[in-house]
Design a protein around this motif. Structure first.
Motif, mmCIF file in Angstrom:
data_model
loop_
_atom_site.group_PDB
_atom_site.id
_atom_site.type_symbol
_atom_site.label_atom_id
_atom_site.label_comp_id
_atom_site.label_asym_id
_atom_site.label_seq_id
_atom_site.Cartn_x
_atom_site.Cartn_y
_atom_site.Cartn_z
ATOM 1 N N PRO A 17 -2.709 9.392 0.107
ATOM 2 C CA PRO A 17 -3.531 9.265 1.308
ATOM 3 C C PRO A 17 -2.818 8.457 2.390
ATOM 4 O O PRO A 17 -1.947 7.632 2.108
ATOM 5 C CB PRO A 17 -4.776 8.532 0.797
ATOM 6 N N GLU A 18 -3.201 8.706 3.631
ATOM 7 C CA GLU A 18 -2.646 7.949 4.751
ATOM 8 C C GLU A 18 -3.103 6.500 4.672
ATOM 9 O O GLU A 18 -4.111 6.168 4.049
ATOM 10 C CB GLU A 18 -3.088 8.572 6.074
ATOM 11 N N ARG A 19 -2.345 5.638 5.359
ATOM 12 C CA ARG A 19 -2.651 4.206 5.308
ATOM 13 C C ARG A 19 -4.062 3.919 5.813
ATOM 14 O O ARG A 19 -4.796 3.120 5.222
ATOM 15 C CB ARG A 19 -1.633 3.432 6.142
ATOM 16 N N CYS A 20 -4.458 4.575 6.919
ATOM 17 C CA CYS A 20 -5.780 4.308 7.486
ATOM 18 C C CYS A 20 -6.882 4.687 6.491
ATOM 19 O O CYS A 20 -7.899 3.985 6.374
ATOM 20 C CB CYS A 20 -5.953 5.053 8.798
ATOM 21 N N PHE A 21 -6.681 5.790 5.757
ATOM 22 C CA PHE A 21 -7.670 6.201 4.766
ATOM 23 C C PHE A 21 -7.738 5.194 3.624
ATOM 24 O O PHE A 21 -8.827 4.861 3.137
ATOM 25 C CB PHE A 21 -7.325 7.590 4.228
ATOM 26 N N ARG A 22 -6.589 4.716 3.188
ATOM 27 C CA ARG A 22 -6.565 3.753 2.077
ATOM 28 C C ARG A 22 -7.290 2.465 2.460
ATOM 29 O O ARG A 22 -8.069 1.923 1.670
ATOM 30 C CB ARG A 22 -5.120 3.452 1.667
ATOM 31 N N ARG A 64 -2.471 0.481 -3.353
ATOM 32 C CA ARG A 64 -1.123 0.712 -3.883
ATOM 33 C C ARG A 64 -0.783 2.186 -4.036
ATOM 34 O O ARG A 64 0.360 2.529 -4.335
ATOM 35 C CB ARG A 64 -0.979 0.032 -5.252
ATOM 36 N N PHE A 65 -1.749 3.058 -3.817
ATOM 37 C CA PHE A 65 -1.523 4.493 -3.970
ATOM 38 C C PHE A 65 -0.816 5.017 -2.710
ATOM 39 O O PHE A 65 -1.438 5.600 -1.830
ATOM 40 C CB PHE A 65 -2.845 5.209 -4.209
ATOM 41 N N TYR A 107 -0.669 11.797 -11.558
ATOM 42 C CA TYR A 107 -1.161 10.862 -12.565
ATOM 43 C C TYR A 107 -1.759 9.624 -11.903
ATOM 44 O O TYR A 107 -2.821 9.143 -12.327
ATOM 45 C CB TYR A 107 -0.037 10.457 -13.512
ATOM 46 N N ALA A 108 -1.092 9.106 -10.876
ATOM 47 C CA ALA A 108 -1.634 7.947 -10.165
ATOM 48 C C ALA A 108 -2.964 8.303 -9.506
ATOM 49 O O ALA A 108 -3.902 7.500 -9.506
ATOM 50 C CB ALA A 108 -0.631 7.460 -9.125
ATOM 51 N N ARG A 109 -3.057 9.516 -8.946
ATOM 52 C CA ARG A 109 -4.309 9.941 -8.334
ATOM 53 C C ARG A 109 -5.424 10.010 -9.366
ATOM 54 O O ARG A 109 -6.543 9.530 -9.124
ATOM 55 C CB ARG A 109 -4.108 11.310 -7.682
ATOM 56 N N LEU A 143 -1.504 0.556 -16.533
ATOM 57 C CA LEU A 143 -0.743 1.648 -17.126
ATOM 58 C C LEU A 143 -0.467 2.787 -16.147
ATOM 59 O O LEU A 143 0.309 3.686 -16.457
ATOM 60 C CB LEU A 143 -1.479 2.197 -18.350
ATOM 61 N N SER A 144 -1.096 2.755 -14.974
ATOM 62 C CA SER A 144 -0.872 3.812 -13.992
ATOM 63 C C SER A 144 0.480 3.699 -13.315
ATOM 64 O O SER A 144 1.003 4.670 -12.775
ATOM 65 C CB SER A 144 -1.973 3.776 -12.928
ATOM 66 N N GLY A 145 1.050 2.487 -13.311
ATOM 67 C CA GLY A 145 2.303 2.262 -12.596
ATOM 68 C C GLY A 145 2.104 1.834 -11.161
ATOM 69 O O GLY A 145 3.072 1.555 -10.450
ATOM 70 N N LEU A 146 0.848 1.751 -10.695
ATOM 71 C CA LEU A 146 0.592 1.413 -9.301
ATOM 72 C C LEU A 146 0.945 -0.035 -8.978
ATOM 73 O O LEU A 146 1.279 -0.351 -7.836
ATOM 74 C CB LEU A 146 -0.877 1.674 -8.955
ATOM 75 N N LEU A 147 0.856 -0.911 -9.970
ATOM 76 C CA LEU A 147 1.179 -2.314 -9.725
ATOM 77 C C LEU A 147 2.658 -2.614 -9.877
ATOM 78 O O LEU A 147 3.148 -3.607 -9.346
ATOM 79 C CB LEU A 147 0.389 -3.219 -10.676
ATOM 80 N N GLN A 148 3.374 -1.758 -10.633
ATOM 81 C CA GLN A 148 4.792 -1.996 -10.873
ATOM 82 C C GLN A 148 5.611 -1.059 -10.000
ATOM 83 O O GLN A 148 5.718 0.116 -10.280
ATOM 84 C CB GLN A 148 5.165 -1.779 -12.342
#
Length: 745
Positions: free
Chosen positions: A70-75, A147-148, A154-156, A380-385
């Motif tokens: 997603p775009e930054r504004c959406f996040r 962080r997405f 998988y992250a989604r 475990l998603s990897g979003l933090l690393q």
């Protein structure tokens, strides 16, 4: 990426049809069937509507391809919405205590923990539990949304799961509030309808969430096992287990809802207990299978963790990932198993719903499971690393002092002159097109011709001007200085098409250059590839320092091949280097009059200044990068002067990248990586090798640093790895180790 577009379109049509069908059914139920109720007057339509709403959410969240970030504004908007809803839900009871009505007294008594029905501990404890759980799950969701940033299916899906978990707790908090409101307000029936709707929706989404987590776990494990050798016992059985878990979760939640909220007989409690009792051992078996797969990978890699070669960096990273995954999986499995075990006990043995033991244990486990699910999915998603997460870059190798460089004007001027012989990507592509057309080198074959072939039969002839000769880069730049932005280390024994492909891959930001090599095999493919870059001026104008073009070959090697060696082995090596690798013919010699300079005239020769050249570029070029191109056999690490450039780059602490053909190259050379040692590098003169190695203080540390460069080429540091891709890489590493061991049996 090759996408099955017809299949994607079919999925979209089916998804749209299912959504429309559910919406129509919801309208029909709400409009035409009226307030259908049980014999005790409990409304059925709100419960059905809540279930259909949960089904609608499940269908709407069917993964779509390709995944987009997603775009930054959406996040930021989504994160703000989560924060706002969470604050409203958590503070709603507090606001109700301020109302100027009798309701305020009821809400204050509820928050203060006074007796309500048969709750021994008071509902205020439940509110506190909801408050903490909702707060922690909302924090996890906000972090996941923010962080997405990188496209990843998988992250989604992990973000969807975390969002569903958070939404469940929002629903359950509202359900508790409406359960209390219907006791204290006049509009009892309206509140009762809302309460039943929220209860059904929460139960369905909770079952959906449990199944979704099982699917994500299985996907991760299968990615870790690309060849299927570890999960042979699972195979399709694992998906059957997911199906059984889905049926059991849905049946358990449905039975609990029918008994508790619709006021039916105790037989539904028994159904709930039986479902939970059946599902518990299946869940334990499911978790055990995956733990076995993780442990099998860990055992294979553990044997290579103490090796002295460069591969130890990869192995240690993989072991850290596996250890973290096993620990997280164990915690989630224990909490989930305990929750379902207690549900089974309640259903089978008839523990009273409002008894203190039931309230404390079940509700604690329920909230603990919600928090563990949210944060476990996030971790475990990897979003933090970012950039590999568990990957640890070895310290920059230490050196025994800088190499002494002559401090005279001639030496310094020659270094600066070399630095300004950069090669534009556009000129390199023009040159390669001439090779494919056969204009300058009829024997050129992109499949086999080496860089040494091109240097002798194309670069040297094209850079000769009458009786003189220059660097080909100077000819292309019309004798004007062109400061190089990147320096390329490569092996002259590598295929020339691979060198060009690696430079183009680096210029276009690709991790591997195999796809580019395929585009350089014919004029037609090359023209198509070039057209795709024509509008990218930044790529075409990027400048690289490449010795075959940037060094004046007429001032060194154009007139000969060096003295003929005395020993048979050395002669074989020398003779191979003076012949065309395709035709086998001896290279023609150049008859130009340019004076040749070698090590006997150190200040004037261009063959001994690569270290100082790199230092000059690092000091004068912003964001300078040292690029190393690895050949299929990784022989670049055997060349002493290539190692010297790597040593100097690490000493200067500049950014270094390694470009490899493909992951298959690393698979093929796993044994070589296990024993990679720069002490085995080769040089034409023994004193050159001794001088290079003498500058390295920690040989083993430098070997690990080389391993990190190889690891970086697989994307650990150069880009984002979601949890699935991270385990896929772990599986690939363990597969290499296993195949290497099998080949030695």
């Amino acid at each position: 990426m090759d996408l099955n577009l017809p299949a994607m379109e079919t999925t979209r049509v089916l998804q749209s049809t299912a959504i429309l069908t559910i919406l129509v059914l919801m309208v029909v139920l709400g409009t035409f069937l009226g307030p259908v109720a049980t014999s005790e007057g409990k409304p059925l339509i709100p419960a059905a509507e809540g279930t259909l709403t949960g089904l609608l959410i499940a269908v709407a969240l069917v993964p779509k391809a390709p995944a987009t970030a997603p775009e930054r504004c959406f996040r930021y908007a989504a994160a703000a919405l989560v924060v706002g809803v969470t604050l409203i839900v958590m503070t709603y009871p507090l606001h109700m205590t301020l109302l100027p009505s009798p309701c305020a007294a009821h809400w204050r008594s509820w928050l203060m923990g006074e007796a309500f029905e048969e709750y021994a501990c008071g509902p205020s404890w439940e509110y506190a539990g909801d408050f903490v759980t909702l707060l922690l799950t909302s924090i996890a969701l906000v972090l996941a949304v923010l962080r997405f940033k990188t496209p990843s299916s998988y992250a989604r899906n992990s973000v969807y799961c975390i969002a569903t978990n958070w939404f469940c707790w929002v629903i359950w908090a509202l359900e508790d509030y409406t359960d209390w409101c219907k006791k204290t307000v006049d509009a009892h029936e309206q509140v009762n309808v809302i309460n039943k709707y929220l209860a059904a929706l929460g139960k369905f989404l909770n079952a959906l969430l449990f199944v979704w987590i099982a699917v994500l776990v299985l996907r991760r494990t299968q990615k870790m096992d690309p060849s299927g050798w570890q999960l042979a016992v699972c195979g399709h059985t694992a998906w059957w287990l997911v199906g059984i878990i889905a049926a059991g979760a849905l049946c358990t939640q449905l039975a609990r809802f029918i008994h508790i909220y619709l006021g039916t007989g105790d037989e539904w409690t028994t159904v709930s207990g039986i479902s939970a009792a059946i599902m518990l051992p299946i869940w334990i078996y499911f978790a055990w299978l995956h733990a076995q797969a993780f442990e099998a990978n860990r055992r294979v890699l553990k044997e290579d963790s103490e090796l002295p070669g460069a591969v130890v960096v990869q192995v240690k990273w993989a072991l850290r990932v596996l250890r973290t995954e096993l620990q997280a999986g164990l915690i989630l499995s224990i909490i989930t198993g305990a929750h379902w075990a207690l549900t089974g006990v309640v259903g089978l043995f008839g523990v009273e719903k409002y008894s203190e033991a039931y309230f404390v244990l079940l509700h604690c486990l329920k909230r603990l499971a919600g928090i563990a699910d949210a944060w476990g999915l996030l971790m475990l998603s990897g979003l933090l690393q970012r950039n590999g997460g568990h990957a640890v870059k070895p310290p920059v190798p230490t050196h025994r002092g800088d190499r002494d460089s002559p401090d005279d004007a001639v030496w310094t001027a020659k270094v600066e002159e070399l630095a300004h012989r950069g090669v534009r990507v556009g000129d390199l592509m023009d040159f390669y097109q001439q090779l494919l057309e056969g204009q300058v080198m009829p024997s050129f074959d992109p499949r086999y011709s080496q860089t040494s072939d091109v240097a002798r039969e194309a670069v040297i002839p094209m850079s000769r001007v009458d009786e003189d000769g220059f660097a080909l880069a100077s000819i292309w730049n019309q004798q004007r200085p062109c400061l190089a932005g990147r320096m390329v280390t490569h092996n002259w024994g590598n295929r020339f098409s691979h060198l060009v492909a690696a430079i183009l891959a680096d210029a276009t930001g690709q991790a591997y250059f195999a796809d580019v090599v395929d585009a350089l095999q014919t004029l037609e493919d090359f023209a198509e590839f070039r057209d795709s870059l024509q509008n990218t001026e930044q790529v075409m104008d990027a400048t690289y320092w490449v010795c075959v073009f940037s060094v004046n070959q007429h001032a060194s090697i154009c007139g000969g091949f060096g003295p003929c060696p005395d020993t048979a082995y050395a002669y074989t090596q020398w003779d191979a280097k003076r012949r065309n690798s395709v035709t086998g013919e001896i290279f023609p010699l150049c008859g130009c009059k340019r004076k040749k300079y070698f090590n006997n005239e150190a200040a004037l020769t261009e063959l001994n200044k690569f270290d100082d050249l790199m230092r000059f570029l690092a000091e004068n070029v912003p964001d300078f990068v040292h690029v190393t191109v690895a050949d299929d056999d990784l022989d670049v690490f055997k060349r002493a002067w290539c190692v010297a450039e790597l040593v100097e780059g690490s000493a200067l602490n500049i950014r270094q990248t390694l470009l490899i053909h493909s992951t298959a190259c690393l698979d093929k050379n796993y044994s070589k990586l296990k024993t990679l040692d720069i002490q085995a590098c080769e040089a034409s003169r023994a004193e050159d090798k001794d001088q290079i190695l003498s500058r390295i203080d920690d040989i083993q540390g430098f070997n690990e640093y080389l391993g990190w460069l190889v690891f970086d080429a697989e994307g650990i540091f150069s880009g984002f790895l979601d949890g699935e891709a991270r385990l896929s890489l772990v599986g690939r590493l363990s597969e290499r180790a296993r195949c290497d061991k099998d080949s030695k049996v």
